[in-house]
Write a protein that holds these residues in place. Structure first.
Motif, PDB file in Angstrom:
ATOM      1  N   LEU A   5       0.841  -1.184   0.000  1.00 20.01           N
ATOM      2  CA  LEU A   5       0.000   0.000   0.000  1.00 20.01           C
ATOM      3  C   LEU A   5       0.883   1.243   0.000  1.00 20.01           C
ATOM      4  O   LEU A   5       2.048   1.212   0.438  1.00 20.01           O
ATOM      5  N   GLU A   6       0.340   2.312  -0.454  1.00 15.46           N
ATOM      6  CA  GLU A   6       1.071   3.566  -0.545  1.00 15.46           C
ATOM      7  C   GLU A   6       0.730   4.494   0.602  1.00 15.46           C
ATOM      8  O   GLU A   6       0.898   5.695   0.522  1.00 15.46           O
ATOM      9  N   GLU A   7       0.217   3.969   1.689  1.00 17.96           N
ATOM     10  CA  GLU A   7      -0.162   4.794   2.822  1.00 17.96           C
ATOM     11  C   GLU A   7       1.069   5.123   3.664  1.00 17.96           C
ATOM     12  O   GLU A   7       2.096   4.463   3.574  1.00 17.96           O
ATOM     13  N   PRO A   8       0.947   6.105   4.542  1.00 17.58           N
ATOM     14  CA  PRO A   8       2.059   6.444   5.420  1.00 17.58           C
ATOM     15  C   PRO A   8       2.376   5.294   6.351  1.00 17.58           C
ATOM     16  O   PRO A   8       1.636   4.335   6.506  1.00 17.58           O
ATOM     17  N   SER A   9       3.527   5.438   7.015  1.00 19.00           N
ATOM     18  CA  SER A   9       3.980   4.358   7.891  1.00 19.00           C
ATOM     19  C   SER A   9       3.051   4.159   9.062  1.00 19.00           C
ATOM     20  O   SER A   9       2.967   3.066   9.607  1.00 19.00           O
ATOM     21  N   GLU A  10       2.324   5.206   9.488  1.00 18.74           N
ATOM     22  CA  GLU A  10       1.411   5.049  10.614  1.00 18.74           C
ATOM     23  C   GLU A  10       0.298   4.077  10.285  1.00 18.74           C
ATOM     24  O   GLU A  10      -0.211   3.383  11.156  1.00 18.74           O
ATOM     25  N   SER A 160     -20.590   5.419   4.051  1.00 16.85           N
ATOM     26  CA  SER A 160     -19.583   6.340   4.586  1.00 16.85           C
ATOM     27  C   SER A 160     -18.302   5.601   4.942  1.00 16.85           C
ATOM     28  O   SER A 160     -17.197   6.061   4.631  1.00 16.85           O
ATOM     29  N   VAL A 161     -18.446   4.426   5.584  1.00 16.73           N
ATOM     30  CA  VAL A 161     -17.262   3.643   5.933  1.00 16.73           C
ATOM     31  C   VAL A 161     -16.596   3.101   4.668  1.00 16.73           C
ATOM     32  O   VAL A 161     -15.368   2.999   4.588  1.00 16.73           O
ATOM     33  N   LEU A 162     -17.384   2.774   3.671  1.00 17.00           N
ATOM     34  CA  LEU A 162     -16.820   2.258   2.418  1.00 17.00           C
ATOM     35  C   LEU A 162     -15.956   3.309   1.737  1.00 17.00           C
ATOM     36  O   LEU A 162     -14.867   3.011   1.236  1.00 17.00           O
ATOM     37  N   PHE A 163     -16.421   4.556   1.742  1.00 16.29           N
ATOM     38  CA  PHE A 163     -15.654   5.620   1.103  1.00 16.29           C
ATOM     39  C   PHE A 163     -14.411   5.991   1.906  1.00 16.29           C
ATOM     40  O   PHE A 163     -13.501   6.634   1.359  1.00 16.29           O
ATOM     41  N   CYS A 164     -14.381   5.609   3.187  1.00 14.74           N
ATOM     42  CA  CYS A 164     -13.163   5.840   3.965  1.00 14.74           C
ATOM     43  C   CYS A 164     -11.998   4.984   3.476  1.00 14.74           C
ATOM     44  O   CYS A 164     -10.853   5.223   3.883  1.00 14.74           O
ATOM     45  N   HIS A 165     -12.274   4.011   2.628  1.00 11.28           N
ATOM     46  CA  HIS A 165     -11.231   3.129   2.127  1.00 11.28           C
ATOM     47  C   HIS A 165     -11.101   3.222   0.607  1.00 11.28           C
ATOM     48  O   HIS A 165     -10.552   2.316  -0.025  1.00 11.28           O
ATOM     49  N   GLY A 166     -11.605   4.304   0.024  1.00 11.40           N
ATOM     50  CA  GLY A 166     -11.517   4.478  -1.419  1.00 11.40           C
ATOM     51  C   GLY A 166     -10.896   5.790  -1.853  1.00 11.40           C
ATOM     52  O   GLY A 166     -10.636   5.982  -3.050  1.00 11.40           O
ATOM     53  N   PHE A 172      -8.065  10.438   7.645  1.00  6.45           N
ATOM     54  CA  PHE A 172      -9.499  10.149   7.636  1.00  6.45           C
ATOM     55  C   PHE A 172      -9.851   9.006   6.688  1.00  6.45           C
ATOM     56  O   PHE A 172     -10.788   8.260   6.952  1.00  6.45           O
ATOM     57  N   SER A 173      -9.140   8.855   5.586  1.00  4.87           N
ATOM     58  CA  SER A 173      -9.460   7.819   4.617  1.00  4.87           C
ATOM     59  C   SER A 173      -8.201   7.438   3.853  1.00  4.87           C
ATOM     60  O   SER A 173      -7.237   8.207   3.798  1.00  4.87           O
ATOM     61  N   ILE A 174      -8.234   6.235   3.289  1.00  2.00           N
ATOM     62  CA  ILE A 174      -7.114   5.712   2.513  1.00  2.00           C
ATOM     63  C   ILE A 174      -7.670   5.119   1.222  1.00  2.00           C
ATOM     64  O   ILE A 174      -8.843   4.749   1.149  1.00  2.00           O
ATOM     65  N   ASN A 175      -6.808   5.031   0.216  1.00  2.00           N
ATOM     66  CA  ASN A 175      -7.225   4.442  -1.066  1.00  2.00           C
ATOM     67  C   ASN A 175      -6.847   2.973  -1.089  1.00  2.00           C
ATOM     68  O   ASN A 175      -5.973   2.538  -1.843  1.00  2.00           O
ATOM     69  N   LEU A 176      -7.535   2.194  -0.268  1.00  3.06           N
ATOM     70  CA  LEU A 176      -7.253   0.764  -0.182  1.00  3.06           C
ATOM     71  C   LEU A 176      -7.885   0.002  -1.335  1.00  3.06           C
ATOM     72  O   LEU A 176      -7.312  -0.968  -1.825  1.00  3.06           O
ATOM     73  N   PHE A 177      -9.071   0.413  -1.767  1.00  3.61           N
ATOM     74  CA  PHE A 177      -9.784  -0.270  -2.849  1.00  3.61           C
ATOM     75  C   PHE A 177      -9.791   0.593  -4.096  1.00  3.61           C
ATOM     76  O   PHE A 177      -9.868   1.830  -4.025  1.00  3.61           O
ATOM     77  N   GLU A 178      -9.764  -0.077  -5.233  1.00  3.06           N
ATOM     78  CA  GLU A 178      -9.992   0.612  -6.496  1.00  3.06           C
ATOM     79  C   GLU A 178     -11.489   0.856  -6.695  1.00  3.06           C
ATOM     80  O   GLU A 178     -12.326   0.320  -5.956  1.00  3.06           O
TER      81      GLU A 178
END
Length: 289
Positions: A5-10, A160-166, A172-178
């Protein structure tokens, strides 16, 4: 299957174990309810969740990766060779009864086992699979938190929770899913969970009964008959029964009289219609000049 994933280390760090771990199984679902602060609190066995007529407030949408199934739990599920073995490991991780679960545990196990099969068919990574199960579990908790209808609130919470991962907008949110994966996951939850929303609520929530009592201001409270005056009570009951039978007899006679009169009028009209038509005299003759 696992992707970087391209998220920060936290966000990459493994969070603190919440409900599931290798050594400590998760607490069964349905024992927590949401409070107004957004945290889950345990419900005592002697408390009735149906006592509150207002549904509890749903928690704030947050990132739920590794929330219930951590990296160790996902590796255990990944090593399973067949569906039966996967269900056994999943029951241990969720704290469900195995190999003879009760009705609620069996339904919960079917819900999450089919969700895992869906994630494998879609090619989700371990992070995505854990997040999808967490989304479904939070949705299920929101559904069973109250016996009242809250399908619209639950759907808004789920989206709302789904968009927190898109969308990438930490923290507040991450781009985990395409985008295609989000659409596939949303369609799956709608077609499997929301289509049977009332069935899940019927099984996992207590039945609500309304006992209504009215109190009128300005009226005296009716006096109850003493327990030792059973003879007077029986006399009063017999008197009321006699009067009711009398009134019912009079009403029946009145209805029969009206029905008889209506039948006589109908018979007279039918008799008049059956008589041959006779033209009035003088109108059917030719005039002579």
């Amino acid at each position: 299957m696992q992707s970087e994933l391209e998220e920060p280390s936290e966000l990459r760090r493994e969070p603190k174990k919440d409900l599931s771990s290798v050594d400590e199984p998760a607490t069964p679902m349905g024992t927590n309810v949401w409070t107004e602060s957004g945290t889950a609190t345990s419900v005592k066995e002697d408390e009735d969740p149906a006592a509150n007529l207002f549904p509890p407030a749903l928690p704030q949408p947050r990132i739920c990766m590794w929330k219930y199934l951590d990296i160790h739990s996902m590796h255990r599920l990944e090593k399973t060779a067949n569906v039966e073995e996967m269900r056994e490991v999943l029951a241990q991780l969720l704290g469900l009864g195995w190999p003879e679960p009760n009705l609620r545990d069996a339904i919960t196990l079917d819900l999450f086992s089919h969700a895992l099969i869906f994630c494998r068919e879609q090619g989700f990574s371990l992070e995505q699979t854990s997040t999808a199960c967490a989304l479904l579990q939070d949705l299920h908790k929101a559904c069973v938190a109250t016996p009242l209808g809250n399908v619209e609130e639950c759907y808004r919470y789920f989206t709302s929770v789904l968009f927190c991962h898109g969308v990438r907008r930490p923290p507040f949110s991450i781009n985990l899913f395409e985008e295609e994966q989000l659409m596939a996951l949303a369609d799956y939850v709608v077609n499997t969970y929301f289509r049977h929303f009332k069935l899940y609520k019927y099984v996992f929530t207590p039945q609500v009964r309304l006992d209504l009592s009215l109190t009128y201001k300005g009226l005296q409270t009716p006096k109850l008959w003493p327990e030792d005056e059973t003879g007077q009570t029986s006399i009063l009951r017999e008197y009321i029964k006699t009067q009711l039978n009398k009134k019912l007899g009079q009403l029946q006679e009145l209805v029969e009289e009206r029905f008889k009169a209506s039948e006589e009028r109908l018979s007279s009209k039918l008799t008049a219609l059956e008589q041959p038509f006779q033209p009035p005299p003088g109108k059917g003759k030719n005039k002579t000049k």
